[in-house]
Write a protein that holds these residues in place. Structure first.
Motif, PDB file in Angstrom:
ATOM      1  N   LEU A  39      87.746 -33.162  54.825  1.00 17.72           N
ATOM      2  CA  LEU A  39      88.076 -32.284  55.944  1.00 17.72           C
ATOM      3  C   LEU A  39      87.795 -30.848  55.519  1.00 17.72           C
ATOM      4  N   ALA A  40      86.591 -30.406  55.737  1.00 17.91           N
ATOM      5  CA  ALA A  40      86.162 -29.071  55.321  1.00 17.91           C
ATOM      6  C   ALA A  40      86.035 -28.174  56.539  1.00 17.91           C
ATOM      7  N   GLY A  41      86.539 -26.968  56.425  1.00 19.43           N
ATOM      8  CA  GLY A  41      86.481 -26.034  57.546  1.00 19.43           C
ATOM      9  C   GLY A  41      87.219 -24.747  57.263  1.00 19.43           C
ATOM     10  N   HIS A  42      88.232 -24.819  56.394  1.00 19.43           N
ATOM     11  CA  HIS A  42      88.933 -23.599  56.001  1.00 19.43           C
ATOM     12  C   HIS A  42      88.038 -22.772  55.085  1.00 19.43           C
ATOM     13  N   THR A  43      88.213 -21.457  55.146  1.00 20.96           N
ATOM     14  CA  THR A  43      87.424 -20.559  54.301  1.00 20.96           C
ATOM     15  C   THR A  43      88.206 -20.068  53.093  1.00 20.96           C
ATOM     16  N   ALA A  44      89.451 -20.519  52.965  1.00 15.87           N
ATOM     17  CA  ALA A  44      90.280 -20.195  51.803  1.00 15.87           C
ATOM     18  C   ALA A  44      91.155 -21.409  51.523  1.00 15.87           C
ATOM     19  N   GLY A  45      92.022 -21.318  50.533  1.00 21.46           N
ATOM     20  CA  GLY A  45      92.837 -22.447  50.138  1.00 21.46           C
ATOM     21  C   GLY A  45      93.732 -22.972  51.251  1.00 21.46           C
ATOM     22  N   ASP A  63      95.275 -20.131  53.565  1.00 19.43           N
ATOM     23  CA  ASP A  63      95.567 -18.806  53.040  1.00 19.43           C
ATOM     24  C   ASP A  63      94.928 -17.715  53.894  1.00 19.43           C
ATOM     25  N   GLU A  64      93.889 -18.065  54.665  1.00 19.16           N
ATOM     26  CA  GLU A  64      93.230 -17.084  55.511  1.00 19.16           C
ATOM     27  C   GLU A  64      93.913 -16.914  56.863  1.00 19.16           C
ATOM     28  N   GLY A  65      95.040 -17.654  57.067  1.00 23.13           N
ATOM     29  CA  GLY A  65      95.806 -17.535  58.300  1.00 23.13           C
ATOM     30  C   GLY A  65      95.347 -18.430  59.427  1.00 23.13           C
ATOM     31  N   ARG A  66      94.446 -19.373  59.142  1.00 22.51           N
ATOM     32  CA  ARG A  66      93.926 -20.265  60.174  1.00 22.51           C
ATOM     33  C   ARG A  66      94.638 -21.613  60.156  1.00 22.51           C
ATOM     34  N   ILE A  67      94.684 -22.239  61.325  1.00 21.80           N
ATOM     35  CA  ILE A  67      95.222 -23.589  61.480  1.00 21.80           C
ATOM     36  C   ILE A  67      94.077 -24.505  61.892  1.00 21.80           C
ATOM     37  N   GLY A  68      94.005 -25.664  61.252  1.00 24.64           N
ATOM     38  CA  GLY A  68      93.046 -26.683  61.634  1.00 24.64           C
ATOM     39  C   GLY A  68      93.767 -27.892  62.198  1.00 24.64           C
ATOM     40  N   LEU A  69      93.218 -28.479  63.250  1.00 26.44           N
ATOM     41  CA  LEU A  69      93.745 -29.713  63.838  1.00 26.44           C
ATOM     42  C   LEU A  69      92.698 -30.799  63.657  1.00 26.44           C
ATOM     43  N   TRP A  70      93.096 -31.907  63.037  1.00 29.01           N
ATOM     44  CA  TRP A  70      92.164 -32.957  62.656  1.00 29.01           C
ATOM     45  C   TRP A  70      92.628 -34.292  63.224  1.00 29.01           C
ATOM     46  N   ARG A  85      97.985 -13.388  60.488  1.00 31.41           N
ATOM     47  CA  ARG A  85      97.237 -12.384  59.722  1.00 31.41           C
ATOM     48  C   ARG A  85      97.220 -12.694  58.229  1.00 31.41           C
ATOM     49  N   GLN A  86      98.187 -13.502  57.775  1.00 33.02           N
ATOM     50  CA  GLN A  86      98.275 -13.858  56.366  1.00 33.02           C
ATOM     51  C   GLN A  86      98.464 -15.371  56.240  1.00 33.02           C
ATOM     52  N   ARG A  87      98.745 -15.834  55.029  1.00 33.88           N
ATOM     53  CA  ARG A  87      98.876 -17.257  54.718  1.00 33.88           C
ATOM     54  C   ARG A  87      99.798 -17.992  55.687  1.00 33.88           C
ATOM     55  N   VAL A  88      99.340 -19.143  56.154  1.00 34.00           N
ATOM     56  CA  VAL A  88     100.201 -20.055  56.915  1.00 34.00           C
ATOM     57  C   VAL A  88     101.023 -20.839  55.893  1.00 34.00           C
ATOM     58  N   SER A  89     102.326 -20.663  55.913  1.00 34.40           N
ATOM     59  CA  SER A  89     103.188 -21.207  54.860  1.00 34.40           C
ATOM     60  C   SER A  89     103.985 -22.434  55.285  1.00 34.40           C
ATOM     61  N   GLY A  90     104.003 -22.754  56.569  1.00 36.87           N
ATOM     62  CA  GLY A  90     104.737 -23.928  57.029  1.00 36.87           C
ATOM     63  C   GLY A  90     104.275 -24.363  58.408  1.00 36.87           C
ATOM     64  N   SER A 102     104.287 -22.858  63.607  1.00 40.07           N
ATOM     65  CA  SER A 102     103.764 -22.360  62.338  1.00 40.07           C
ATOM     66  C   SER A 102     104.569 -21.153  61.891  1.00 40.07           C
ATOM     67  N   VAL A 103     104.661 -20.961  60.571  1.00 41.49           N
ATOM     68  CA  VAL A 103     105.255 -19.747  60.011  1.00 41.49           C
ATOM     69  C   VAL A 103     104.302 -19.199  58.968  1.00 41.49           C
ATOM     70  N   SER A 104     104.494 -17.909  58.655  1.00 38.68           N
ATOM     71  CA  SER A 104     103.495 -17.239  57.843  1.00 38.68           C
ATOM     72  C   SER A 104     104.096 -16.161  56.955  1.00 38.68           C
ATOM     73  N   PHE A 105     103.312 -15.788  55.955  1.00 40.71           N
ATOM     74  CA  PHE A 105     103.658 -14.654  55.107  1.00 40.71           C
ATOM     75  C   PHE A 105     103.532 -13.334  55.867  1.00 40.71           C
TER      76      PHE A 105
END
Length: 204
Positions: A39-45, A63-70, A85-90, A102-105
């Motif tokens: 499942l590749a699509g994120h541009t960061a961890g 880490d780039e703040g994006r959410i993927g749905l698979w 704007r920052q890491r999606v943490s939950g 979703s929650v974020s840094f």
């Protein structure tokens, strides 16, 4: 490798930044997991993920703040969008799988319509990064825990802040509703776990 989890369709999820692999296990105990899909699509961890209750969707937060749905078990990307704007943490799915929280840094929480990814409401009042999130079993309450040492309860539909708890002396690392929804368990980096009576906290 940061994340490892089982899907409800019997696949092992292995996460390595910035991709996931869905692995089917062989019958021989000596067999190593072999990726069924990547499942590749994120541009960061990829930092966090959650499965829908019906086992048909996987949500990933990066880490780039994006959410993927698979789609599961195929691993097909349904949608990816900039959520924070920052890491999606939950991440957590509502009981009916129609919304995702979703929650974020970036100190915010957000509620998204699925599968459109449309923003429904925002949870704004933590003064530092949010690291953990949970939904009550009936889907009406969102609990968040932050680096500001606070636990907050929110109305999942309106985003209104309902209560603030200040029981931890360090950042809150885990929040979880018990199965009956009447008790919220929290744990922090202060080395303590606490149980909260939800009705008492809400003043009911």
């Amino acid at each position: 490798m940061r994340l490892r989890s089982w899907t409800r369709c019997g696949l092992l999820i292995l996460a390595t930044a910035p991709a996931l692999a869905l692995a089917g296990l062989g019958t021989d105990e000596a067999d190593e997991p072999k990726p069924r899909a990547v499942l590749a699509g994120h541009t960061a961890g990829i930092y966090t993920m959650a499965q829908s209750h019906d086992g048909k969707l996987l949500a990933t937060g990066g880490d780039e703040g994006r959410i993927g749905l698979w789609e599961l078990p195929s691993g097909r990307l349904i949608k990816q969008f900039q959520a924070h704007r920052q890491r999606v943490s939950g991440l957590v799915f509502a009981p009916d799988d129609k919304t995702l929280v979703s929650v974020s840094f970036d100190t915010t929480g957000r509620v998204w319509e699925l599968p459109s990814g449309r923003l429904l409401t925002e949870l704004k009042d933590h003064t530092d990064r949010i690291g953990t999130v949970a939904l009550s079993p009936d889907g009406r309450l969102v609990a968040t825990g932050g680096f500001d040492h606070r636990i907050k309860l929110w109305d999942a539909k309106t985003g209104r802040e309902l209560a603030v708890m200040n029981g931890h002396g360090s950042r809150v690392s885990v929040v979880s509703f018990l199965a009956d929804g009447k008790t919220l368990a929290t744990a922090g980096h202060d080395g303590a776990a606490r149980l909260w009576d939800v009705a008492e906290v809400l003043g009911r």
